[in-house]
Design a protein around this motif. Structure first.
Motif, PDB file in Angstrom:
ATOM      1  N   VAL A 155       0.786  -1.342  -0.213  1.00  0.00           N
ATOM      2  CA  VAL A 155       0.031  -0.004  -0.040  1.00  0.00           C
ATOM      3  C   VAL A 155       0.817   1.331  -0.029  1.00  0.00           C
ATOM      4  CG1 VAL A 155      -1.659   1.446   1.276  1.00  0.00           C
ATOM      5  CG2 VAL A 155      -2.023  -1.186   1.111  1.00  0.00           C
ATOM      6  N   ILE A 156       1.785   1.215   0.598  1.00  0.00           N
ATOM      7  CA  ILE A 156       2.732   2.454   1.044  1.00  0.00           C
ATOM      8  C   ILE A 156       3.558   2.603  -0.520  1.00  0.00           C
ATOM      9  CG2 ILE A 156       4.983   3.433   1.524  1.00  0.00           C
ATOM     10  CD1 ILE A 156       4.404   1.440   4.155  1.00  0.00           C
ATOM     11  N   ALA A 157       3.868   1.651  -1.276  1.00  0.00           N
ATOM     12  CA  ALA A 157       4.483   1.590  -2.637  1.00  0.00           C
ATOM     13  C   ALA A 157       3.342   2.359  -3.592  1.00  0.00           C
ATOM     14  CB  ALA A 157       4.821   0.329  -3.103  1.00  0.00           C
ATOM     15  N   LEU A 158       2.358   1.738  -3.467  1.00  0.00           N
ATOM     16  CA  LEU A 158       1.242   2.579  -4.425  1.00  0.00           C
ATOM     17  C   LEU A 158       1.062   3.543  -4.284  1.00  0.00           C
ATOM     18  CD1 LEU A 158      -1.356  -0.660  -4.781  1.00  0.00           C
ATOM     19  CD2 LEU A 158       0.414  -0.035  -6.278  1.00  0.00           C
ATOM     20  N   ALA A 159       0.956   4.221  -2.839  1.00  0.00           N
ATOM     21  CA  ALA A 159       0.670   5.672  -2.553  1.00  0.00           C
ATOM     22  C   ALA A 159       1.525   6.315  -3.148  1.00  0.00           C
ATOM     23  CB  ALA A 159       0.433   5.908  -0.977  1.00  0.00           C
ATOM     24  N   ALA A 193      17.675  -0.642  -2.230  1.00  0.00           N
ATOM     25  CA  ALA A 193      17.059   0.464  -2.183  1.00  0.00           C
ATOM     26  C   ALA A 193      15.686   0.393  -1.160  1.00  0.00           C
ATOM     27  CB  ALA A 193      16.655   1.073  -3.280  1.00  0.00           C
ATOM     28  N   SER A 194      15.053   1.570  -0.803  1.00  0.00           N
ATOM     29  CA  SER A 194      13.777   1.342  -0.206  1.00  0.00           C
ATOM     30  C   SER A 194      12.853   0.965  -1.186  1.00  0.00           C
ATOM     31  CB  SER A 194      13.554   2.897   0.377  1.00  0.00           C
ATOM     32  OG  SER A 194      13.247   3.624  -0.854  1.00  0.00           O
ATOM     33  N   PHE A 195      11.952   0.073  -0.670  1.00  0.00           N
ATOM     34  CA  PHE A 195      11.058  -0.679  -1.336  1.00  0.00           C
ATOM     35  C   PHE A 195       9.957   0.308  -2.136  1.00  0.00           C
ATOM     36  CE2 PHE A 195       6.816  -2.839  -2.068  1.00  0.00           C
ATOM     37  CZ  PHE A 195       6.952  -3.901  -3.022  1.00  0.00           C
ATOM     38  N   ASP A 196       9.847   1.541  -1.559  1.00  0.00           N
ATOM     39  CA  ASP A 196       8.907   2.473  -2.218  1.00  0.00           C
ATOM     40  C   ASP A 196       9.556   3.414  -3.127  1.00  0.00           C
ATOM     41  OD1 ASP A 196      10.061   3.946  -0.211  1.00  0.00           O
ATOM     42  OD2 ASP A 196       8.255   4.723   0.421  1.00  0.00           O
ATOM     43  N   GLY A 203      27.912  -2.367 -19.844  1.00  0.00           N
ATOM     44  CA  GLY A 203      28.515  -3.871 -19.724  1.00  0.00           C
ATOM     45  C   GLY A 203      28.026  -4.109 -18.289  1.00  0.00           C
ATOM     46  N   VAL A 204      27.002  -3.125 -17.853  1.00  0.00           N
ATOM     47  CA  VAL A 204      26.327  -3.640 -16.500  1.00  0.00           C
ATOM     48  C   VAL A 204      24.941  -3.508 -16.495  1.00  0.00           C
ATOM     49  CG1 VAL A 204      26.091  -2.797 -14.071  1.00  0.00           C
ATOM     50  CG2 VAL A 204      28.533  -2.525 -15.341  1.00  0.00           C
ATOM     51  N   LEU A 205      24.414  -4.490 -15.786  1.00  0.00           N
ATOM     52  CA  LEU A 205      22.809  -4.657 -15.586  1.00  0.00           C
ATOM     53  C   LEU A 205      22.550  -4.172 -14.210  1.00  0.00           C
ATOM     54  CD1 LEU A 205      19.977  -5.478 -16.675  1.00  0.00           C
ATOM     55  CD2 LEU A 205      20.528  -7.540 -15.673  1.00  0.00           C
ATOM     56  N   ARG A 206      22.239  -2.883 -13.946  1.00  0.00           N
ATOM     57  CA  ARG A 206      21.869  -2.366 -12.612  1.00  0.00           C
ATOM     58  C   ARG A 206      20.628  -2.994 -12.088  1.00  0.00           C
ATOM     59  NH1 ARG A 206      21.960   3.456 -14.015  1.00  0.00           N
ATOM     60  NH2 ARG A 206      20.575   2.836 -15.573  1.00  0.00           N
ATOM     61  N   MET A 207      20.617  -3.862 -11.055  1.00  0.00           N
ATOM     62  CA  MET A 207      19.317  -4.379 -10.651  1.00  0.00           C
ATOM     63  C   MET A 207      18.811  -3.580  -9.044  1.00  0.00           C
ATOM     64  SD  MET A 207      18.288  -6.856  -7.883  1.00  0.00           S
ATOM     65  CE  MET A 207      17.723  -8.204  -7.780  1.00  0.00           C
ATOM     66  N   ALA A 208      18.112  -3.129  -8.902  1.00  0.00           N
ATOM     67  CA  ALA A 208      17.424  -2.911  -7.403  1.00  0.00           C
ATOM     68  C   ALA A 208      16.604  -3.737  -6.735  1.00  0.00           C
ATOM     69  CB  ALA A 208      16.810  -1.385  -7.509  1.00  0.00           C
ATOM     70  N   THR A 209      16.771  -3.829  -5.500  1.00  0.00           N
ATOM     71  CA  THR A 209      15.841  -4.625  -4.751  1.00  0.00           C
ATOM     72  C   THR A 209      15.848  -4.045  -3.384  1.00  0.00           C
ATOM     73  OG1 THR A 209      15.456  -7.008  -3.851  1.00  0.00           O
ATOM     74  CG2 THR A 209      17.633  -6.177  -3.858  1.00  0.00           C
ATOM     75  N   SER A 210      14.899  -4.755  -2.484  1.00  0.00           N
ATOM     76  CA  SER A 210      15.065  -3.896  -0.977  1.00  0.00           C
ATOM     77  C   SER A 210      15.103  -5.322  -0.288  1.00  0.00           C
ATOM     78  CB  SER A 210      13.446  -3.233  -0.828  1.00  0.00           C
ATOM     79  OG  SER A 210      13.568  -2.952   0.519  1.00  0.00           O
ATOM     80  N   GLU A 211      16.398  -5.226   0.486  1.00  0.00           N
ATOM     81  CA  GLU A 211      16.537  -6.174   1.357  1.00  0.00           C
ATOM     82  C   GLU A 211      15.635  -6.662   2.525  1.00  0.00           C
ATOM     83  OE1 GLU A 211      18.173  -8.206   4.976  1.00  0.00           O
ATOM     84  OE2 GLU A 211      17.842  -6.153   4.599  1.00  0.00           O
TER      85      GLU A 211
END
Length: 288
Positions: free
Chosen positions: A6-10, A98-101, A51-59
């Motif tokens: 819900v936070i992400a959608l907001a 990164a932060s999820f939202d 040369g790089v694939l930058r992938m973001a996630t939220s641990e």
């Protein structure tokens, strides 16, 4: 089905992406054919040059993304799949926490190329990104090993003591079922899944509902629980790519299909006990 949903959608709405229902009726893009160019050949020139694939996630959502014990090195289903996708594309994968939202705004701002973080493929999010769907997950019932109460379905929870995490989609699944029960459940609310499982250990409750990949992880690691096979409110989780980056989206989709066809995808999911969440074929934008 992260609790941050819900936070992400907001946050997306606040950025003016738009969170109303789509009325366009546009069909989902078709993934690249299994014939023709390889995933590596589909990589856009700008990404190939980097040369790089930058992938973001939220641990913080095992087994999907987490730190290796005692390190700041990311591991889990999503980082491992991202590295494998990068290898298929001829790129080195850089995993960014990164932060999820902030994941989708970061894609829109060009800070990273893809985001993988147990992201449900939702219509509201597809205003800003496309999803390469790679995982199917919903809530699963967990019981004590041996299933002493003989629970098989949601209906079997009626009249029993159940624990569900506060604010979770799984709590809503339980509440909807309770509305149908002639003999109501007694629902305890826990802060999180591990706390809820302690009430099963102590005999205060007999079952819980947990996101299926998390449920399978706890069952595998502890040996104390069983996960029932049915998933409730199941839907696809997707690799998010900025909607303007259709070339990269298609390259990622082709890379993922190559991993499925080679068996490497299955081995990664098996490593984290999430084989039941596998997809047989890559799709794009097929969520609710």
């Amino acid at each position: 089905m992260r609790k941050h949903l819900v936070i992400a959608l907001a946050a997306i709405c606040a950025l003016g992406v738009g969170c109303g229902r789509s009325t366009s009726g546009t069909a989902a893009p078709t993934p690249p054919s299994s014939t023709g160019k390889s995933a590596k050949e589909l990589v856009p020139e700008a990404v190939r040059k980097s040369g790089v694939l930058r992938m973001a996630t939220s641990e913080g959502y095992p087994p999907m993304e987490m730190y290796k014990p005692g390190t700041q090195e990311m591991t889990g289903v999503d980082p491992d799949l991202a590295v494998a996708i990068g290898a298929r594309l001829g790129l080195r994968t850089q995993v960014v926490n990164a932060s999820f939202d902030g994941l989708i705004p970061g894609l829109q701002g060009g800070r990273w190329d893809i985001a993988m973080s147990a992201l449900s493929d939702l219509e509201q999010r597809r205003k800003a990104v496309d999803f390469v769907d790679y995982f199917n997950a919903g809530g699963s019932i967990m019981v004590k090993k041996g299933n002493p109460e003989g629970i098989r379905t949601l209906a079997d929870l009626c009249g029993k003591k159940v624990v569900l995490a506060k604010g979770s989609s799984n709590l809503e699944i339980g509440k909807r079922q309770n509305d149908k029960c002639a003999e109501k459940m007694e629902i305890l609310q826990s802060e999180d899944a591990p706390t809820g499982l302690l009430t099963i250990d102590s005999g205060r409750t007999v079952a819980t509902i947990v996101d299926s990949p998390v449920a399978f992880m706890y069952a595998k690691e502890t040996g104390k629980y069983e996960v029932l096979p049915e998933q409730y409110d199941a839907g696809p989780w997707g690799i998010a790519v900025d909607k303007r980056q259709t070339g990269l989206r298609d390259a990622v989709a082709k890379a993922l299909q190559e991993l499925i066809d080679s068996g490497e995808y299955g081995r990664i999911l098996e490593k984290y006990g999430t084989t039941p969440n596998a997809v047989a074929k890559v799709t794009i934008n097929t969520g609710a």
